[in-house]
Enzyme design. Structure first.
Site, short mmCIF file in Angstrom:
data_model
loop_
_atom_site.label_atom_id
_atom_site.label_comp_id
_atom_site.label_asym_id
_atom_site.label_seq_id
_atom_site.Cartn_x
_atom_site.Cartn_y
_atom_site.Cartn_z
N ARG A 104 34.00 46.43 -3.83
CA ARG A 104 35.31 46.71 -3.25
C ARG A 104 35.64 45.64 -2.21
O ARG A 104 34.84 45.38 -1.31
CB ARG A 104 35.33 48.06 -2.54
CG ARG A 104 35.23 49.22 -3.44
CD ARG A 104 35.75 50.48 -2.83
NE ARG A 104 35.32 50.74 -1.46
CZ ARG A 104 35.75 51.77 -0.75
NH1 ARG A 104 36.62 52.61 -1.27
NH2 ARG A 104 35.31 51.99 0.47
N ASP A 200 27.96 54.54 3.37
CA ASP A 200 27.96 53.52 2.32
C ASP A 200 26.72 53.71 1.45
O ASP A 200 25.60 53.44 1.87
CB ASP A 200 27.96 52.12 2.97
CG ASP A 200 28.15 51.04 1.92
OD1 ASP A 200 27.36 50.99 0.95
OD2 ASP A 200 29.10 50.25 2.04
N ASP A 203 24.41 50.58 0.81
CA ASP A 203 23.62 50.21 1.98
C ASP A 203 22.49 51.20 2.22
O ASP A 203 21.38 50.82 2.60
CB ASP A 203 24.50 50.14 3.23
CG ASP A 203 25.34 48.87 3.27
OD1 ASP A 203 24.93 47.89 2.62
OD2 ASP A 203 26.38 48.86 3.94
C1 PRP Z 1 31.01 51.72 -3.61
C2 PRP Z 1 30.58 52.77 -4.59
C3 PRP Z 1 31.61 52.66 -5.67
C4 PRP Z 1 32.85 52.30 -4.89
C5 PRP Z 1 33.69 53.52 -4.76
O1 PRP Z 1 30.61 50.48 -4.01
O2 PRP Z 1 29.28 52.62 -5.05
O3 PRP Z 1 31.32 51.69 -6.64
O4 PRP Z 1 32.42 51.86 -3.61
O5 PRP Z 1 34.88 53.23 -4.15
P1 PRP Z 1 36.27 53.33 -4.89
O6 PRP Z 1 36.27 54.62 -5.62
O7 PRP Z 1 37.25 53.28 -3.75
O8 PRP Z 1 36.42 52.13 -5.79
P2 PRP Z 1 30.79 49.18 -3.08
O9 PRP Z 1 32.04 48.47 -3.42
O10 PRP Z 1 30.59 49.56 -1.66
O11 PRP Z 1 29.65 48.22 -3.59
P3 PRP Z 1 28.06 48.40 -3.58
O12 PRP Z 1 27.72 49.45 -4.58
O13 PRP Z 1 27.61 47.04 -4.01
O14 PRP Z 1 27.62 48.75 -2.19
N1 URA Z 2 31.80 53.65 -1.11
C1 URA Z 2 30.77 54.23 -0.45
O1 URA Z 2 29.62 53.78 -0.58
N2 URA Z 2 31.01 55.27 0.34
C2 URA Z 2 32.24 55.77 0.49
O2 URA Z 2 32.41 56.76 1.22
C3 URA Z 2 33.31 55.17 -0.20
C4 URA Z 2 33.06 54.11 -1.00
#
Ligand code: PRP
Ligand code: URA
Length: 209
Positions: A104, A200, A203
């Site tokens: 994102r 998150d 993380d």
């Molecule tokens: C997080 C999560 C989803 C997304 C959800 O990923 O794992 O993929 O956000 O958000 P949305 O419904 O608003 O699209 P992130 O982009 O933080 O990446 P990561 O998994 O690499 O931490």
């Molecule tokens: N992605 C995450 O990891 N946590 C949230 O709450 C939303 C998006």
């Protein structure tokens, strides 16, 4: 309109509450996610078709059900979706795994695709997209768009925690995709994080913050 299945199981609820605690360390968070994924997998696979086969037991011969479709693809949305793969593979060790990398954008909150790799002929398989968080729904919608563009027809989505906004978007854009979630939370905050959520997920799984 697709169905939304919310898991109402004390083991899942208990584990999810432990994951929500800000004080839960990475190692425990990761293990809990794996355990919940396995439990959720039972329900996600409930309507998989079976066929009757003849089996010789040590005592006699009988006709019993076995899974009909043996081509399944688990598709984690990277990174956080990786945390749900091992639990699903415990349940379905014969499944294939495809990967979609989406991140994102921190200001627009829009997903950006950076990786895509699927098993050969995966479009003929039953696909289970896994990602712990369904927030705005943008990542899930993009991932499903990508899969459908490649001819995939039988898709279901499995998330740990969802916001109502994310569910609404996925149902609007992909009314054929059933959604399986352990909990539906209240809303999104100004940073598009799920409230109360668990922070998150990526993380917390990988200890990057
Ligand atoms: C997080 C999560 C989803 C997304 C959800 O990923 O794992 O993929 O956000 O958000 P949305 O419904 O608003 O699209 P992130 O982009 O933080 O990446 P990561 O998994 O690499 O931490
Ligand atoms: N992605 C995450 O990891 N946590 C949230 O709450 C939303 C998006």
């Amino acid at each position: 309109m697709s169905e939304v299945h919310v898991f109402d199981h004390p083991l899942i609820s208990d584990k999810l509450t432990r994951m929500r605690r800000a004080s839960t360390p990475t190692q425990e968070f990761r293990l809990l996610l794996k355990e919940i994924s396995e439990l959720m997998g039972y329900e996600v696979t409930r309507n998989f078709e079976t066929q009757l086969v003849t089996v010789e037991t040590p005592v006699s011969t009988g006709t019993f059900p076995m899974l009909k479709e043996n081509f399944f693809t688990i598709v984690p949305i990277l990174r956080a979706g990786l945390g749900m793969v091992d639990g699903m593979l415990e349940l379905m060790p014969f499944a294939h795994v495809g990967h979609i990398g989406l991140s994102r954008d921190e200001t627009t909150h829009q997903p950006v695709e950076y990786y895509y790799k699927m098993p050969e002929n995966f479009e003929d398989s039953i696909v289970i997209v896994v990602d712990p968080m369904l927030a705005t729904g943008g990542s899930a919608v993009d991932a499903i768009d990508s899969l459908k563009k490649r001819g995939c027809k039988n898709i279901r989505l499995m998330n740990l925690v969802a916001a109502p906004e994310g569910i609404k978007l996925v149902q609007e854009k992909h009314p054929d995709v059933d959604i399986y979630v352990a909990a539906i939370d209240e809303c999104l905050n100004e940073n598009a994080y799920i409230v109360p959520g668990l922070g998150d997920a990526g993380d917390r799984i990988f200890g990057t913050k």
